[in-house]
Design a protein around this motif. Sequence first.
Motif, PDB file in Angstrom:
ATOM      1  N   ALA A 119      62.209 -17.056   9.807  1.00  0.00           N
ATOM      2  CA  ALA A 119      62.229 -18.416   9.261  1.00  0.00           C
ATOM      3  C   ALA A 119      63.339 -19.246   9.900  1.00  0.00           C
ATOM      4  O   ALA A 119      63.118 -20.417  10.250  1.00  0.00           O
ATOM      5  CB  ALA A 119      62.399 -18.366   7.744  1.00  0.00           C
ATOM      6  N   GLU A 120      64.508 -18.645  10.069  1.00  0.00           N
ATOM      7  CA  GLU A 120      65.620 -19.364  10.684  1.00  0.00           C
ATOM      8  C   GLU A 120      65.283 -19.764  12.119  1.00  0.00           C
ATOM      9  O   GLU A 120      65.566 -20.888  12.554  1.00  0.00           O
ATOM     10  CB  GLU A 120      66.885 -18.496  10.646  1.00  0.00           C
ATOM     11  CG  GLU A 120      67.495 -18.316   9.274  1.00  0.00           C
ATOM     12  CD  GLU A 120      68.004 -19.620   8.696  1.00  0.00           C
ATOM     13  OE1 GLU A 120      68.661 -20.387   9.417  1.00  0.00           O
ATOM     14  OE2 GLU A 120      67.716 -19.891   7.506  1.00  0.00           O
ATOM     15  N   ARG A 121      64.697 -18.840  12.844  1.00  0.00           N
ATOM     16  CA  ARG A 121      64.330 -19.126  14.232  1.00  0.00           C
ATOM     17  C   ARG A 121      63.289 -20.242  14.305  1.00  0.00           C
ATOM     18  O   ARG A 121      63.410 -21.178  15.118  1.00  0.00           O
ATOM     19  CB  ARG A 121      63.754 -17.852  14.871  1.00  0.00           C
ATOM     20  CG  ARG A 121      63.133 -18.062  16.261  1.00  0.00           C
ATOM     21  CD  ARG A 121      64.153 -18.058  17.337  1.00  0.00           C
ATOM     22  NE  ARG A 121      63.580 -18.383  18.642  1.00  0.00           N
ATOM     23  CZ  ARG A 121      64.151 -18.078  19.803  1.00  0.00           C
ATOM     24  NH1 ARG A 121      65.290 -17.421  19.842  1.00  0.00           N
ATOM     25  NH2 ARG A 121      63.591 -18.440  20.938  1.00  0.00           N
ATOM     26  N   LEU A 122      62.264 -20.183  13.466  1.00  0.00           N
ATOM     27  CA  LEU A 122      61.201 -21.177  13.513  1.00  0.00           C
ATOM     28  C   LEU A 122      61.689 -22.546  13.052  1.00  0.00           C
ATOM     29  O   LEU A 122      61.310 -23.587  13.623  1.00  0.00           O
ATOM     30  CB  LEU A 122      60.016 -20.714  12.659  1.00  0.00           C
ATOM     31  CG  LEU A 122      59.254 -19.484  13.186  1.00  0.00           C
ATOM     32  CD1 LEU A 122      58.131 -19.100  12.224  1.00  0.00           C
ATOM     33  CD2 LEU A 122      58.684 -19.738  14.583  1.00  0.00           C
ATOM     34  N   LYS A 123      62.521 -22.582  12.035  1.00  0.00           N
ATOM     35  CA  LYS A 123      63.072 -23.873  11.573  1.00  0.00           C
ATOM     36  C   LYS A 123      63.898 -24.528  12.674  1.00  0.00           C
ATOM     37  O   LYS A 123      63.816 -25.750  12.878  1.00  0.00           O
ATOM     38  CB  LYS A 123      63.928 -23.651  10.323  1.00  0.00           C
ATOM     39  CG  LYS A 123      63.117 -23.400   9.059  1.00  0.00           C
ATOM     40  CD  LYS A 123      63.930 -23.560   7.788  1.00  0.00           C
ATOM     41  CE  LYS A 123      64.962 -22.482   7.637  1.00  0.00           C
ATOM     42  NZ  LYS A 123      65.674 -22.609   6.335  1.00  0.00           N
ATOM     43  N   TRP A 124      64.655 -23.707  13.374  1.00  0.00           N
ATOM     44  CA  TRP A 124      65.482 -24.238  14.476  1.00  0.00           C
ATOM     45  C   TRP A 124      64.595 -24.771  15.595  1.00  0.00           C
ATOM     46  O   TRP A 124      64.804 -25.873  16.105  1.00  0.00           O
ATOM     47  CB  TRP A 124      66.392 -23.111  14.977  1.00  0.00           C
ATOM     48  CG  TRP A 124      67.120 -23.429  16.251  1.00  0.00           C
ATOM     49  CD1 TRP A 124      67.818 -24.570  16.536  1.00  0.00           C
ATOM     50  CD2 TRP A 124      67.211 -22.601  17.410  1.00  0.00           C
ATOM     51  NE1 TRP A 124      68.338 -24.501  17.802  1.00  0.00           N
ATOM     52  CE2 TRP A 124      67.994 -23.304  18.365  1.00  0.00           C
ATOM     53  CE3 TRP A 124      66.735 -21.335  17.727  1.00  0.00           C
ATOM     54  CZ2 TRP A 124      68.282 -22.764  19.612  1.00  0.00           C
ATOM     55  CZ3 TRP A 124      67.040 -20.804  18.979  1.00  0.00           C
ATOM     56  CH2 TRP A 124      67.794 -21.523  19.899  1.00  0.00           C
ATOM     57  N   TYR A 126      61.330 -25.639  15.505  1.00  0.00           N
ATOM     58  CA  TYR A 126      60.397 -26.700  15.118  1.00  0.00           C
ATOM     59  C   TYR A 126      61.088 -27.899  14.468  1.00  0.00           C
ATOM     60  O   TYR A 126      60.433 -28.874  14.114  1.00  0.00           O
ATOM     61  CB  TYR A 126      59.327 -26.148  14.169  1.00  0.00           C
ATOM     62  CG  TYR A 126      58.321 -25.244  14.850  1.00  0.00           C
ATOM     63  CD1 TYR A 126      57.599 -25.691  15.959  1.00  0.00           C
ATOM     64  CD2 TYR A 126      58.089 -23.957  14.379  1.00  0.00           C
ATOM     65  CE1 TYR A 126      56.672 -24.863  16.586  1.00  0.00           C
ATOM     66  CE2 TYR A 126      57.151 -23.126  14.995  1.00  0.00           C
ATOM     67  CZ  TYR A 126      56.455 -23.580  16.095  1.00  0.00           C
ATOM     68  OH  TYR A 126      55.539 -22.775  16.713  1.00  0.00           O
ATOM     69  N   GLY A 127      62.419 -27.806  14.310  1.00  0.00           N
ATOM     70  CA  GLY A 127      63.167 -28.918  13.721  1.00  0.00           C
ATOM     71  C   GLY A 127      62.842 -29.139  12.255  1.00  0.00           C
ATOM     72  O   GLY A 127      62.780 -30.288  11.792  1.00  0.00           O
ATOM     73  N   VAL A 128      62.646 -28.048  11.538  1.00  0.00           N
ATOM     74  CA  VAL A 128      62.332 -28.134  10.105  1.00  0.00           C
ATOM     75  C   VAL A 128      63.613 -27.925   9.307  1.00  0.00           C
ATOM     76  O   VAL A 128      64.306 -26.923   9.475  1.00  0.00           O
ATOM     77  CB  VAL A 128      61.287 -27.075   9.706  1.00  0.00           C
ATOM     78  CG1 VAL A 128      61.028 -27.122   8.200  1.00  0.00           C
ATOM     79  CG2 VAL A 128      59.999 -27.292  10.485  1.00  0.00           C
ATOM     80  N   ALA A 129      63.915 -28.868   8.435  1.00  0.00           N
ATOM     81  CA  ALA A 129      65.162 -28.784   7.671  1.00  0.00           C
ATOM     82  C   ALA A 129      65.016 -27.908   6.434  1.00  0.00           C
ATOM     83  O   ALA A 129      65.944 -27.178   6.061  1.00  0.00           O
ATOM     84  CB  ALA A 129      65.621 -30.184   7.265  1.00  0.00           C
ATOM     85  N   SER A 130      63.866 -27.992   5.795  1.00  0.00           N
ATOM     86  CA  SER A 130      63.663 -27.231   4.557  1.00  0.00           C
ATOM     87  C   SER A 130      62.851 -25.968   4.839  1.00  0.00           C
ATOM     88  O   SER A 130      62.781 -25.496   5.972  1.00  0.00           O
ATOM     89  CB  SER A 130      62.950 -28.103   3.527  1.00  0.00           C
ATOM     90  OG  SER A 130      61.714 -28.574   4.037  1.00  0.00           O
ATOM     91  N   ARG A 131      62.223 -25.469   3.806  1.00  0.00           N
ATOM     92  CA  ARG A 131      61.443 -24.235   3.916  1.00  0.00           C
ATOM     93  C   ARG A 131      60.190 -24.454   4.761  1.00  0.00           C
ATOM     94  O   ARG A 131      59.574 -25.512   4.724  1.00  0.00           O
ATOM     95  CB  ARG A 131      61.051 -23.775   2.508  1.00  0.00           C
ATOM     96  CG  ARG A 131      60.331 -22.457   2.446  1.00  0.00           C
ATOM     97  CD  ARG A 131      60.122 -22.071   0.990  1.00  0.00           C
ATOM     98  NE  ARG A 131      59.408 -20.804   0.884  1.00  0.00           N
ATOM     99  CZ  ARG A 131      59.147 -20.191  -0.253  1.00  0.00           C
ATOM    100  NH1 ARG A 131      59.543 -20.743  -1.395  1.00  0.00           N
ATOM    101  NH2 ARG A 131      58.491 -19.045  -0.261  1.00  0.00           N
ATOM    102  N   MET A 132      59.791 -23.395   5.544  1.00  0.00           N
ATOM    103  CA  MET A 132      58.577 -23.480   6.337  1.00  0.00           C
ATOM    104  C   MET A 132      57.365 -23.613   5.418  1.00  0.00           C
ATOM    105  O   MET A 132      57.308 -23.001   4.353  1.00  0.00           O
ATOM    106  CB  MET A 132      58.417 -22.226   7.211  1.00  0.00           C
ATOM    107  CG  MET A 132      59.568 -22.001   8.197  1.00  0.00           C
ATOM    108  SD  MET A 132      59.734 -23.335   9.410  1.00  0.00           S
ATOM    109  CE  MET A 132      58.196 -23.191  10.300  1.00  0.00           C
ATOM    110  N   ALA A 133      56.385 -24.397   5.838  1.00  0.00           N
ATOM    111  CA  ALA A 133      55.237 -24.706   4.981  1.00  0.00           C
ATOM    112  C   ALA A 133      54.372 -23.472   4.703  1.00  0.00           C
ATOM    113  O   ALA A 133      53.944 -23.235   3.570  1.00  0.00           O
ATOM    114  CB  ALA A 133      54.385 -25.795   5.625  1.00  0.00           C
ATOM    115  N   GLU A 134      54.080 -22.699   5.722  1.00  0.00           N
ATOM    116  CA  GLU A 134      53.246 -21.494   5.622  1.00  0.00           C
ATOM    117  C   GLU A 134      51.897 -21.774   4.949  1.00  0.00           C
ATOM    118  O   GLU A 134      51.476 -21.091   4.020  1.00  0.00           O
ATOM    119  CB  GLU A 134      53.984 -20.374   4.895  1.00  0.00           C
ATOM    120  CG  GLU A 134      55.179 -19.838   5.665  1.00  0.00           C
ATOM    121  CD  GLU A 134      55.654 -18.477   5.188  1.00  0.00           C
ATOM    122  OE1 GLU A 134      54.828 -17.547   5.148  1.00  0.00           O
ATOM    123  OE2 GLU A 134      56.843 -18.352   4.847  1.00  0.00           O
TER     124      GLU A 134
END
Length: 377
Positions: A119-124, A126-134
């Motif tokens: 999750a940390e890698r993907l948020k970084w 994809y530029g996502v600040a909050s939780r991944m949508a999934e």
Amino acid sequence: MAQHVTLIATAAMGLESVVANEVKNLGYETSVSNGKVRFDAPVSAIPRCNLWLRTADRVKLLAGEFKATTFDELFEGVKAIPWENFISEDGQFPVTGKSHKSTLYSVPDCQAIVKKAIAERLKWKYGVASRMAETGALYKVEIALHKDIATLTIDTSGDGLHKRGYRTGQGEAPLKETLAAALILLTNWKPDHPLIDPFCGSGTIPIEAALIGQNIAPGFNRNFASEDWGLIRHAYWESAFEEAENLAKYDQKLDIQGADIDHNMISIAMNNSQEAGLGDLISWKQMQVKDLFPRKKNGYIIGNPPYGERISTRDRVIEMYQDLGNVMKQHPSWSVYIITAFEAFEQYYGQKATKKRKLFNGFIRTDYYQYFGKWEK
């Protein structure tokens, strides 16, 4: 996005060489270890392998592999893997795990750490600040620790590859489709030779033989988890299905028969055969083994009779094996292949096998007894 990937076709114990041969026939070089056949291939191999592998349990994509003896090493190692090359921004990535002979033995803790690191890698990325949508496609991640080596894979298959989509019913102890296919591929049977399964149950061996005989891809009538992945171009799936259709030999004549003492199982087998799209390619007959009478030469008996453990009594099983041995003595040109956990099979069949191979039917250790017929012109 990755153009080439490393794939792992998982295999039941004893079937690794069979799976490896299938992969090689698709054009990919392999390395084999316990329960695994590993190979490097273009991304287009994911659809092809899922469609064509008859004896593999699953096809997994290798995301990364490294040594980890602490939770920090595990977290950093997972985070360093380029998950964005595999998982889309809205992808679902549940994590399963297992650990064997490793310092990190708590599977739930390892799963939680892997989930957080991805999750940390993907948020970084994809530029996502909050939780991944999934909310999108499914990417089932597995963390497997063995002797402190962490192996991260993503399941490309979804349901296990044994689920062909044709089984509408089954008996008490059904044979997996993947094992049934392996039993056939371990023989020298060719589509122009007769084949009989005298203990057909729900029809798995005759159905798999018909699919092999007409070169029909076993995954042709089912779906796969990776069909929704952005990693794999839709054109790759179209090409794989088109290849399967072009290579099928629907005009190949077959002489395949399934027989069973239980008329209810014959009915189930017929329905499964229809669901597989095989129509009247297979003949079905309610029959006792002692009434078996092959009318042609140079045929094959391939069967998975009761073992005397879950279905029939020991005396009934012994009688069945004796009957089979007595019948086949009258047909020396026929080859006989029987899988059973009954250790005294050879004694009651009345002949020592030409060859034996250890296999597992689920968690049951069995032997595959092989009797080679004497060819007659």
